[in-house]
Motif scaffolding. Structure first.
Motif, PDB file in Angstrom:
ATOM      1  N   ALA A 166      41.966 -95.554 -32.661  1.00 28.65           N
ATOM      2  CA  ALA A 166      42.228 -95.706 -34.086  1.00 28.65           C
ATOM      3  C   ALA A 166      40.953 -96.107 -34.810  1.00 28.65           C
ATOM      4  O   ALA A 166      40.010 -96.629 -34.208  1.00 28.65           O
ATOM      5  N   SER A 167      40.936 -95.860 -36.108  1.00 31.81           N
ATOM      6  CA  SER A 167      39.848 -96.359 -36.958  1.00 31.81           C
ATOM      7  C   SER A 167      40.438 -96.723 -38.305  1.00 31.81           C
ATOM      8  O   SER A 167      41.549 -96.314 -38.634  1.00 31.81           O
ATOM      9  N   GLY A 168      39.671 -97.487 -39.097  1.00 30.77           N
ATOM     10  CA  GLY A 168      40.120 -97.862 -40.426  1.00 30.77           C
ATOM     11  C   GLY A 168      39.954 -96.742 -41.435  1.00 30.77           C
ATOM     12  O   GLY A 168      40.159 -96.941 -42.629  1.00 30.77           O
ATOM     13  N   GLY A 169      39.581 -95.557 -40.965  1.00 24.50           N
ATOM     14  CA  GLY A 169      39.408 -94.406 -41.841  1.00 24.50           C
ATOM     15  C   GLY A 169      38.195 -93.592 -41.446  1.00 24.50           C
ATOM     16  O   GLY A 169      37.259 -94.107 -40.825  1.00 24.50           O
ATOM     17  N   ALA A 200      45.983 -99.894 -38.789  1.00 25.67           N
ATOM     18  CA  ALA A 200      45.473 -99.393 -37.509  1.00 25.67           C
ATOM     19  C   ALA A 200      45.701-100.435 -36.417  1.00 25.67           C
ATOM     20  O   ALA A 200      46.130-100.110 -35.295  1.00 25.67           O
ATOM     21  N   THR A 201      45.434-101.701 -36.742  1.00 27.51           N
ATOM     22  CA  THR A 201      45.625-102.779 -35.771  1.00 27.51           C
ATOM     23  C   THR A 201      47.101-102.924 -35.409  1.00 27.51           C
ATOM     24  O   THR A 201      47.449-103.144 -34.240  1.00 27.51           O
ATOM     25  N   GLY A 207      51.175-100.066 -29.496  1.00 26.42           N
ATOM     26  CA  GLY A 207      51.022 -99.045 -28.468  1.00 26.42           C
ATOM     27  C   GLY A 207      51.053 -97.622 -28.979  1.00 26.42           C
ATOM     28  O   GLY A 207      51.039 -96.674 -28.191  1.00 26.42           O
ATOM     29  N   GLN A 208      51.082 -97.434 -30.307  1.00 25.96           N
ATOM     30  CA  GLN A 208      51.059 -96.074 -30.847  1.00 25.96           C
ATOM     31  C   GLN A 208      49.701 -95.414 -30.619  1.00 25.96           C
ATOM     32  O   GLN A 208      49.598 -94.198 -30.536  1.00 25.96           O
ATOM     33  N   VAL A 209      48.643 -96.206 -30.563  1.00 29.63           N
ATOM     34  CA  VAL A 209      47.311 -95.756 -30.185  1.00 29.63           C
ATOM     35  C   VAL A 209      46.809 -96.698 -29.093  1.00 29.63           C
ATOM     36  O   VAL A 209      47.362 -97.791 -28.894  1.00 29.63           O
ATOM     37  N   GLN A 210      45.765 -96.286 -28.373  1.00 31.60           N
ATOM     38  CA  GLN A 210      45.389 -97.034 -27.175  1.00 31.60           C
ATOM     39  C   GLN A 210      44.109 -97.849 -27.276  1.00 31.60           C
ATOM     40  O   GLN A 210      43.899 -98.780 -26.494  1.00 31.60           O
ATOM     41  N   SER A 211      43.240 -97.522 -28.227  1.00 36.59           N
ATOM     42  CA  SER A 211      41.963 -98.236 -28.281  1.00 36.59           C
ATOM     43  C   SER A 211      41.417 -98.236 -29.701  1.00 36.59           C
ATOM     44  O   SER A 211      41.880 -97.490 -30.558  1.00 36.59           O
ATOM     45  N   MET A 212      40.388 -99.075 -29.910  1.00 35.25           N
ATOM     46  CA  MET A 212      39.794 -99.164 -31.240  1.00 35.25           C
ATOM     47  C   MET A 212      38.565-100.058 -31.213  1.00 35.25           C
ATOM     48  O   MET A 212      38.502-101.026 -30.447  1.00 35.25           O
TER      49      MET A 212
END
Length: 376
Positions: A166-169, A200-201, A207-212
């Motif tokens: 994920a990212s903040g945009g 995103a956090t 658990g919808q995304v795995q890393s960031m």
């Protein structure tokens, strides 16, 4: 002789009123600047609530209010990788009553999307002060079978296109850092952009995304609570706030260094006297012992610079990231992942339909794919 005297007297009659008017104008301008501010000051934070920019912006606004003698009001205008809020300040009057909090993207966007910006960083803004560095950390959901950056990227290599981040945009520091690593290490990790670090956090914890890559200030409580696992920091050296966390340069990519910074700028038409006043006022805030303590507690490193020092720093950052974009392949490399703002994002923020965290994802750019469990 009398003729000469008459000519001199006539010249005197022409020049003196002009000098008096000029002096009066200069005096009025100086009085106006010394009386600054004459109304509430708007501090535009070009990111949604929930990230370090929001923490820093609200802390500085709170302490600036008594120093300036006028309310300093935070106005979150997130979207477009910070370009929406930045455009708003570029169009505001240059009277010092609108301030912009800027971060790494302020310099990076000059090279990533030069033809898409509605402003020029060097021409439309005057730097006031660099306020802080705030290290990021690479964090993963506890379900990810990796306890180090090396293990994480090895896992991603063994499962191309299966791991998400994920990212903040699009265009934010967290996006840039991972795309640089993907290019450097030759791994396929799927980008899921959001409208801010907050949503995103939330999805990362769920658990919808795995890393960031996330600012340590935001990640720390979730790390302490066992909701996220920290693997590494992308800075060039270990952070004093987390000396036990290794750098990516140590474990996965030698020489890698992305250290997010934050500062304040105003419209370029702002009088120098007001710029100096703001520099001194914000520096006074950052030097307050409890403010410094609060920033250090979340891993941030407060800094105080002159307007010129910050201007020189931004110039150097523009040059640095231009080279990164160039060596990455320009439009065919990292730059292809940085897109126009999502049309649903406006100057007034995301629409009401994005209230749920899972709905706060931005439209993925070409080359990004959305994976992971639907959030419902």
């Amino acid at each position: 002789m009398q003729s000469i005297h008459r000519r001199l007297f006539s010249l005197f009659r022409l020049v003196v009123p002009g000098l008096v008017a000029l002096t009066a104008f200069a005096g009025a301008a100086a009085w106006a600047q010394s009386d600054y501010p004459t109304k509430p000051v708007r501090l535009v934070v070009p990111y949604p609530p929930g990230g370090f920019t929001d923490i820093l912006g609200r802390l500085v606004a709170e302490r600036l209010t008594p120093i300036l003698g006028q309310p300093v009001v935070v106005d979150n205008k997130g979207g477009g990788g910070s370009t929406i809020g930045t455009s708003i300040v570029a169009q505001a009057p240059g009277d010092g009553h609108t301030i912009l909090l800027v971060a790494l993207e302020f310099a990076v966007n000059e090279s990533l999307i030069p033809g898409r910006l509605t402003y020029d960083v060097r021409k439309n803004f005057t730097p006031v002060i660099r306020a802080a560095y705030s290290p990021m950390v690479l964090v993963v959901h506890p379900s990810v079978k990796a306890n180090s950056a090396q293990e994480f990227f090895a896992l991603a290599k063994s499962q191309p296109g299966k791991i998400t981040y994920a990212s903040g945009g699009s265009g934010t520091g967290s996006h840039l850092a991972m795309e640089m690593l993907k290019t450097r290490l030759g791994v396929d990790i799927v980008h899921v952009p959001y409208k801010g670090n907050g949503p995103a956090t939330t999805d990362l914890i769920g658990g919808q995304v795995q890393s960031m890559f996330l600012q340590y200030a935001v990640a720390k409580p979730h790390i302490d609570g066992g909701k996220l696992r920290v693997l590494a920091t992308p800075g060039g050296k270990r952070s004093a706030a987390m000396p036990g966390v290794p750098t990516i340069a140590e474990t996965a990519a030698a020489g890698f260094d992305v250290n997010p910074w934050f500062g304040f700028v105003v419209h370029s038409a702002t009088p120098p006297a007001i710029v100096s006043r703001l520099n001194a006022a914000i520096a006074q805030v950052l030097k307050q012992p409890d403010v410094e303590k609060r920033l250090l507690a979340v891993g941030a490193d407060p800094t105080v610079t002159s307007p010129k020092e910050f201007a020189d720093f931004i110039d150097a950052e523009i040059v640095r990231w231009a080279e990164v974009v160039k060596t990455s392949g320009g439009e065919g490399g990292i730059a292809q992942f940085f897109v126009r703002p999502d049309p649903s994002e406006t100057a007034t923020g995301p629409p009401a339909s994005t209230a749920r965290a899972s709905s706060a994802r931005a439209v993925p750019p070409s080359g990004s794919r959305r994976r992971g469990r639907p959030s419902g």
